[in-house]
Design a protein around this motif. Structure first.
Motif, PDB file in Angstrom:
ATOM      1  N   THR A  30       0.835  -1.048  -0.160  1.00 42.21           N
ATOM      2  CA  THR A  30       0.164   0.061  -0.040  1.00 42.21           C
ATOM      3  C   THR A  30       1.043   1.297  -0.014  1.00 42.21           C
ATOM      4  OG1 THR A  30      -2.035   1.060   1.212  1.00 42.21           O
ATOM      5  CG2 THR A  30      -0.138   0.141   2.306  1.00 42.21           C
ATOM      6  N   TRP A  34      -2.164   6.399  -1.597  1.00 47.55           N
ATOM      7  CA  TRP A  34      -3.436   5.670  -1.832  1.00 47.55           C
ATOM      8  C   TRP A  34      -4.354   5.864  -0.600  1.00 47.55           C
ATOM      9  CZ3 TRP A  34      -7.021   2.325   0.047  1.00 47.55           C
ATOM     10  CH2 TRP A  34      -7.850   1.736  -0.978  1.00 47.55           C
ATOM     11  N   ARG A  38      -7.925   7.952  -0.849  1.00 47.22           N
ATOM     12  CA  ARG A  38      -9.205   6.858  -0.896  1.00 47.22           C
ATOM     13  C   ARG A  38     -10.244   7.013   0.427  1.00 47.22           C
ATOM     14  NH1 ARG A  38      -9.899   3.727  -5.774  1.00 47.22           N
ATOM     15  NH2 ARG A  38      -8.010   4.103  -6.775  1.00 47.22           N
ATOM     16  N   THR A  39      -9.005   7.639   1.487  1.00 48.38           N
ATOM     17  CA  THR A  39      -9.994   7.559   2.657  1.00 48.38           C
ATOM     18  C   THR A  39      -9.878   8.712   3.633  1.00 48.38           C
ATOM     19  OG1 THR A  39      -8.078   6.544   4.095  1.00 48.38           O
ATOM     20  CG2 THR A  39      -9.456   4.860   2.897  1.00 48.38           C
ATOM     21  N   CYS A 114     -20.532  -0.383  13.439  1.00 51.79           N
ATOM     22  CA  CYS A 114     -20.409   0.953  13.370  1.00 51.79           C
ATOM     23  C   CYS A 114     -21.550   1.828  13.722  1.00 51.79           C
ATOM     24  CB  CYS A 114     -19.529   1.232  11.918  1.00 51.79           C
ATOM     25  SG  CYS A 114     -18.018   0.501  11.657  1.00 51.79           S
ATOM     26  N   ARG A 153      -4.684  -5.805   2.563  1.00 50.75           N
ATOM     27  CA  ARG A 153      -4.609  -4.314   2.503  1.00 50.75           C
ATOM     28  C   ARG A 153      -5.968  -3.644   2.191  1.00 50.75           C
ATOM     29  NH1 ARG A 153      -2.241  -2.940  -3.669  1.00 50.75           N
ATOM     30  NH2 ARG A 153      -3.971  -3.869  -4.719  1.00 50.75           N
ATOM     31  N   SER A 154      -6.783  -4.276   1.891  1.00 52.48           N
ATOM     32  CA  SER A 154      -8.446  -3.698   1.470  1.00 52.48           C
ATOM     33  C   SER A 154      -8.959  -3.409   2.891  1.00 52.48           C
ATOM     34  CB  SER A 154      -9.070  -4.355   0.423  1.00 52.48           C
ATOM     35  OG  SER A 154      -9.250  -5.615   1.208  1.00 52.48           O
ATOM     36  N   GLY A 216     -15.703  -3.290   0.084  1.00 54.27           N
ATOM     37  CA  GLY A 216     -15.817  -2.009   0.621  1.00 54.27           C
ATOM     38  C   GLY A 216     -16.583  -1.034  -0.521  1.00 54.27           C
ATOM     39  N   LYS A 217     -16.681  -1.413  -1.867  1.00 59.68           N
ATOM     40  CA  LYS A 217     -17.579  -0.604  -2.697  1.00 59.68           C
ATOM     41  C   LYS A 217     -18.770  -0.504  -2.309  1.00 59.68           C
ATOM     42  CE  LYS A 217     -15.214   0.821  -6.955  1.00 59.68           C
ATOM     43  NZ  LYS A 217     -14.703   1.716  -6.064  1.00 59.68           N
ATOM     44  N   VAL A 219     -20.482  -1.462   0.605  1.00 55.79           N
ATOM     45  CA  VAL A 219     -20.547  -0.901   1.782  1.00 55.79           C
ATOM     46  C   VAL A 219     -20.657   0.879   1.560  1.00 55.79           C
ATOM     47  CG1 VAL A 219     -20.040  -0.178   4.070  1.00 55.79           C
ATOM     48  CG2 VAL A 219     -19.413  -2.813   3.182  1.00 55.79           C
ATOM     49  N   HIS A 251     -20.209   9.172  11.674  1.00 57.28           N
ATOM     50  CA  HIS A 251     -19.346   8.002  11.891  1.00 57.28           C
ATOM     51  C   HIS A 251     -18.344   8.461  10.838  1.00 57.28           C
ATOM     52  CE1 HIS A 251     -17.628   4.234  11.941  1.00 57.28           C
ATOM     53  NE2 HIS A 251     -17.902   3.816  10.946  1.00 57.28           N
ATOM     54  N   ALA A 253     -15.823   6.836   9.077  1.00 56.56           N
ATOM     55  CA  ALA A 253     -15.213   5.646   7.891  1.00 56.56           C
ATOM     56  C   ALA A 253     -14.337   5.995   6.987  1.00 56.56           C
ATOM     57  CB  ALA A 253     -16.314   4.712   7.591  1.00 56.56           C
ATOM     58  N   ASN A 254     -14.695   7.034   6.179  1.00 54.42           N
ATOM     59  CA  ASN A 254     -14.125   7.575   5.140  1.00 54.42           C
ATOM     60  C   ASN A 254     -14.417   8.874   4.763  1.00 54.42           C
ATOM     61  OD1 ASN A 254     -13.438   7.980   2.096  1.00 54.42           O
ATOM     62  ND2 ASN A 254     -13.631   5.875   1.766  1.00 54.42           N
ATOM     63  N   ARG A 256     -14.449  10.797   2.139  1.00 58.98           N
ATOM     64  CA  ARG A 256     -15.249  11.023   1.015  1.00 58.98           C
ATOM     65  C   ARG A 256     -16.771  10.671   1.183  1.00 58.98           C
ATOM     66  NH1 ARG A 256     -13.782   7.166  -3.427  1.00 58.98           N
ATOM     67  NH2 ARG A 256     -13.039   5.723  -1.887  1.00 58.98           N
ATOM     68  N   ILE A 257     -17.021   9.919   2.188  1.00 60.92           N
ATOM     69  CA  ILE A 257     -18.385   9.623   2.577  1.00 60.92           C
ATOM     70  C   ILE A 257     -18.973  10.779   3.493  1.00 60.92           C
ATOM     71  CG2 ILE A 257     -19.837   8.121   3.810  1.00 60.92           C
ATOM     72  CD1 ILE A 257     -18.261   5.635   3.195  1.00 60.92           C
ATOM     73  N   ASN A 281     -10.931   4.423  11.317  1.00 63.98           N
ATOM     74  CA  ASN A 281     -12.484   3.993  11.543  1.00 63.98           C
ATOM     75  C   ASN A 281     -12.287   3.197  12.841  1.00 63.98           C
ATOM     76  OD1 ASN A 281     -14.847   2.898  11.926  1.00 63.98           O
ATOM     77  ND2 ASN A 281     -15.066   2.213   9.663  1.00 63.98           N
TER      78      ASN A 281
HETATM   79  O1  UT7 Z   1     -17.540   1.727   9.201  1.00 64.31           O
HETATM   80  C1  UT7 Z   1     -18.388   0.825   8.389  1.00 64.31           C
HETATM   81  C2  UT7 Z   1     -18.474   1.264   7.075  1.00 64.31           C
HETATM   82  N1  UT7 Z   1     -17.465   1.130   6.170  1.00 64.31           N
HETATM   83  C3  UT7 Z   1     -17.348   2.100   5.252  1.00 64.31           C
HETATM   84  O2  UT7 Z   1     -18.108   2.921   4.833  1.00 64.31           O
HETATM   85  C4  UT7 Z   1     -16.217   1.662   4.128  1.00 64.31           C
HETATM   86  C5  UT7 Z   1     -16.670   1.979   2.860  1.00 64.31           C
HETATM   87  N2  UT7 Z   1     -15.826   1.852   1.694  1.00 64.31           N
HETATM   88  C6  UT7 Z   1     -14.797   2.709   1.566  1.00 64.31           C
HETATM   89  O3  UT7 Z   1     -14.615   3.324   2.354  1.00 64.31           O
HETATM   90  C7  UT7 Z   1     -14.003   2.280   0.319  1.00 64.31           C
HETATM   91  O4  UT7 Z   1     -14.792   1.396  -0.625  1.00 64.31           O
HETATM   92  C8  UT7 Z   1     -12.646   1.676   0.453  1.00 64.31           C
HETATM   93  C9  UT7 Z   1     -11.771   3.036   1.102  1.00 64.31           C
HETATM   94  C10 UT7 Z   1     -12.697   0.427   1.290  1.00 64.31           C
HETATM   95  C11 UT7 Z   1     -11.804   1.320  -0.932  1.00 64.31           C
HETATM   96  O5  UT7 Z   1     -11.943   2.235  -1.812  1.00 64.31           O
HETATM   97  P1  UT7 Z   1     -12.518   2.146  -3.348  1.00 64.31           P
HETATM   98  O6  UT7 Z   1     -12.120   3.518  -4.084  1.00 64.31           O
HETATM   99  O7  UT7 Z   1     -13.743   1.724  -3.254  1.00 64.31           O
HETATM  100  O8  UT7 Z   1     -11.236   1.182  -3.718  1.00 64.31           O
HETATM  101  P2  UT7 Z   1     -11.361  -0.129  -4.277  1.00 64.31           P
HETATM  102  O9  UT7 Z   1     -11.733  -1.109  -3.378  1.00 64.31           O
HETATM  103  O10 UT7 Z   1     -12.281  -0.308  -5.575  1.00 64.31           O
HETATM  104  O11 UT7 Z   1      -9.981  -0.619  -4.853  1.00 64.31           O
HETATM  105  C12 UT7 Z   1      -9.267   0.204  -5.891  1.00 64.31           C
HETATM  106  C13 UT7 Z   1      -8.071  -0.295  -6.008  1.00 64.31           C
HETATM  107  C14 UT7 Z   1      -8.040  -2.014  -6.229  1.00 64.31           C
HETATM  108  O12 UT7 Z   1      -7.117  -2.167  -7.200  1.00 64.31           O
HETATM  109  P3  UT7 Z   1      -7.580  -2.731  -8.848  1.00 64.31           P
HETATM  110  O13 UT7 Z   1      -8.548  -3.826  -8.722  1.00 64.31           O
HETATM  111  O14 UT7 Z   1      -8.316  -1.435  -9.309  1.00 64.31           O
HETATM  112  O15 UT7 Z   1      -6.229  -2.973  -9.344  1.00 64.31           O
HETATM  113  C15 UT7 Z   1      -7.768  -2.456  -4.924  1.00 64.31           C
HETATM  114  O16 UT7 Z   1      -6.908  -3.664  -5.207  1.00 64.31           O
HETATM  115  O17 UT7 Z   1      -7.122  -0.192  -4.951  1.00 64.31           O
HETATM  116  C16 UT7 Z   1      -6.539  -1.337  -4.594  1.00 64.31           C
HETATM  117  N3  UT7 Z   1      -6.493  -1.389  -3.029  1.00 64.31           N
HETATM  118  C17 UT7 Z   1      -5.374  -0.758  -2.733  1.00 64.31           C
HETATM  119  N4  UT7 Z   1      -4.386  -0.310  -3.064  1.00 64.31           N
HETATM  120  C18 UT7 Z   1      -3.408   0.227  -2.205  1.00 64.31           C
HETATM  121  C19 UT7 Z   1      -7.345  -1.655  -2.505  1.00 64.31           C
HETATM  122  N5  UT7 Z   1      -6.769  -1.378  -1.027  1.00 64.31           N
HETATM  123  C20 UT7 Z   1      -5.738  -0.765  -1.188  1.00 64.31           C
HETATM  124  C21 UT7 Z   1      -4.357  -0.296  -0.357  1.00 64.31           C
HETATM  125  N6  UT7 Z   1      -3.313   0.301  -0.786  1.00 64.31           N
HETATM  126  N7  UT7 Z   1      -4.628  -0.324   0.934  1.00 64.31           N
END
Ligand code: UT7
Length: 324
Positions: A30, A34, A38-39, A114, A153-154, A216-217, A219, A251, A253-254, A256-257, A281
């Motif tokens: 990671t 990133w 993203r967060t 949460c 890492r996700s 993640g997406k 949620v 709450h 979590a992110n 962007r939310i 979070n």
């Molecule tokens: O508290 C409970 C509620 N929880 C939430 O509200 C969480 C809600 N979800 C989120 O906040 C976001 O969906 C995340 C932060 C978890 C993820 O962000 P995203 O913009 O939805 O990214 P993604 O899951 O679509 O991943 C995009 C890319 C992927 O790579 P490819 O497939 O595009 O090549 C992931 O493998 O980012 C990759 N990725 C990472 N890269 C670097 C995922 N985690 C990581 C990381 N570092 N830690």
């Protein structure tokens, strides 16, 4: 005259150990970039080996009682919102009660991940309005570091440990939105979304050890829609509009939310309490921690209207509207 649950004190506690994004790059593939983009997360706190959820909750509870000028003996009910209890049983709330040195009143845990703090506020408010409790402690305490898969890492970059607490006291109001206290709570669940966010084991009847798993997406998509609905329900129930809100305490979590909720309410970001950058979070602890920070630094003032919202595993979600 109407019974209201006034929030008369709040406090938080964070473990001392700070883990930065850069630190995580030595554990998983990671980057600081990133995670920030993203967060909005820059760092998180991680509990020491001997710090369990009850210890974090107890410190937050003491701070909240101090702030309220109330003694633990005065509490009729202690609620602990947590998904990372010390043990399968007894409830972490009873360990906090013992830590406070009292043996009276009731104590139990609330499990809504949460959304746990919003659920906890709802239970507290209901007990007060039913005349079953006058003074209630609501703690949100978590050690998510213990249920993370540190090779994934996700998920492992997203969470942190911490605790926050509020003290609630029954008071008489005039029954309008000008009353100080909890004006309304709205809580919801849709258990059909289990697979989007769950722990694959842990204390319980099904398995022995477990780690957090999240789509993640999925949620994210539900979070923005569901929390917006819960906010609308809160405003409508009180005959208020977004323009009436002084502070959004969401709450954490992110970022962007959080920003998308603020945009929807037409609230500038300087009216939104943000801690996700430093705490990540912390699940049920995130809202009382954010609340405590903004009260301690003087941003939140008596009379302010505070919108609280959360969404978590289950799915569970909800909102609370509080006149400070
Ligand atoms: O508290 C409970 C509620 N929880 C939430 O509200 C969480 C809600 N979800 C989120 O906040 C976001 O969906 C995340 C932060 C978890 C993820 O962000 P995203 O913009 O939805 O990214 P993604 O899951 O679509 O991943 C995009 C890319 C992927 O790579 P490819 O497939 O595009 O090549 C992931 O493998 O980012 C990759 N990725 C990472 N890269 C670097 C995922 N985690 C990581 C990381 N570092 N830690």
């Amino acid at each position: 005259m109407a019974l209201r649950s006034q929030v008369v004190g709040c406090g938080g506690y964070l473990p001392a150990k700070i883990v930065t994004n850069d630190h995580l790059t030595s554990m998983v593939d990671t980057s600081d970039d990133w995670i920030r983009q993203r967060t909005g997360i820059a760092e998180r706190r991680i509990a020491a080996d001997d710090e369990f959820t009850s210890k974090l909750g107890l410190e937050a509870a003491r701070a909240a009682l101090d702030h309220a000028g109330m003694k633990a003996e005065e509490l009729d009910l202690i609620l602990c919102a947590t998904s990372t209890p010390d043990d399968t049983f007894p409830a972490t709330a009873t360990k906090i009660q013992a830590g406070l040195g009292v043996g009276r009143g009731a104590a139990f845990d609330v499990q809504a991940v949460c959304s746990g703090f919003v659920y906890g506020l709802t239970v507290a408010d209901s007990f007060v309005k039913a005349g079953q409790a006058e003074n209630v402690l609501v703690v949100g305490a978590e050690t998510f570091s213990r249920i993370l898969d540190w090779t994934d890492r996700s998920t492992c970059v997203l969470f942190g440990d911490g605790a926050g607490a509020v003290v609630i006291k029954a008071a008489n109001g005039n029954g309008t939105a000008t009353d100080r206290g909890i004006l309304s709570t709205h809580i919801y669940a849709d258990g059909r979304h289990h697979d989007a966010l769950y722990v694959d084991g842990g204390p319980g009847s099904s398995q022995t050890t477990g780690h957090l798993r999240m789509q993640g997406k999925e949620v994210y998509r539900h979070a923005v829609v569901r929390m917006a609905e819960a906010i609308d329900a809160a405003l409508e129930a009180n005959g208020l509009t977004p323009g009436d809100i002084d502070w959004l305490v969401p709450h954490q979590a992110n970022l962007r939310i959080i920003e998308s909720m603020a945009r929807r309410l037409n609230l500038p970001m300087d009216r939104v309490v943000v801690t996700v950058d430093r705490h990540a979070n912390t699940s049920a602890a995130s809202i009382p921690l954010a609340l405590s920070e903004a009260v301690a630094d003087g941003r939140i003032q008596p009379g302010d209207l505070i919108m609280i919202e959360a969404m978590g595993g289950g799915f569970t979600w909800g909102s609370a509207l509080v006149r400070w």
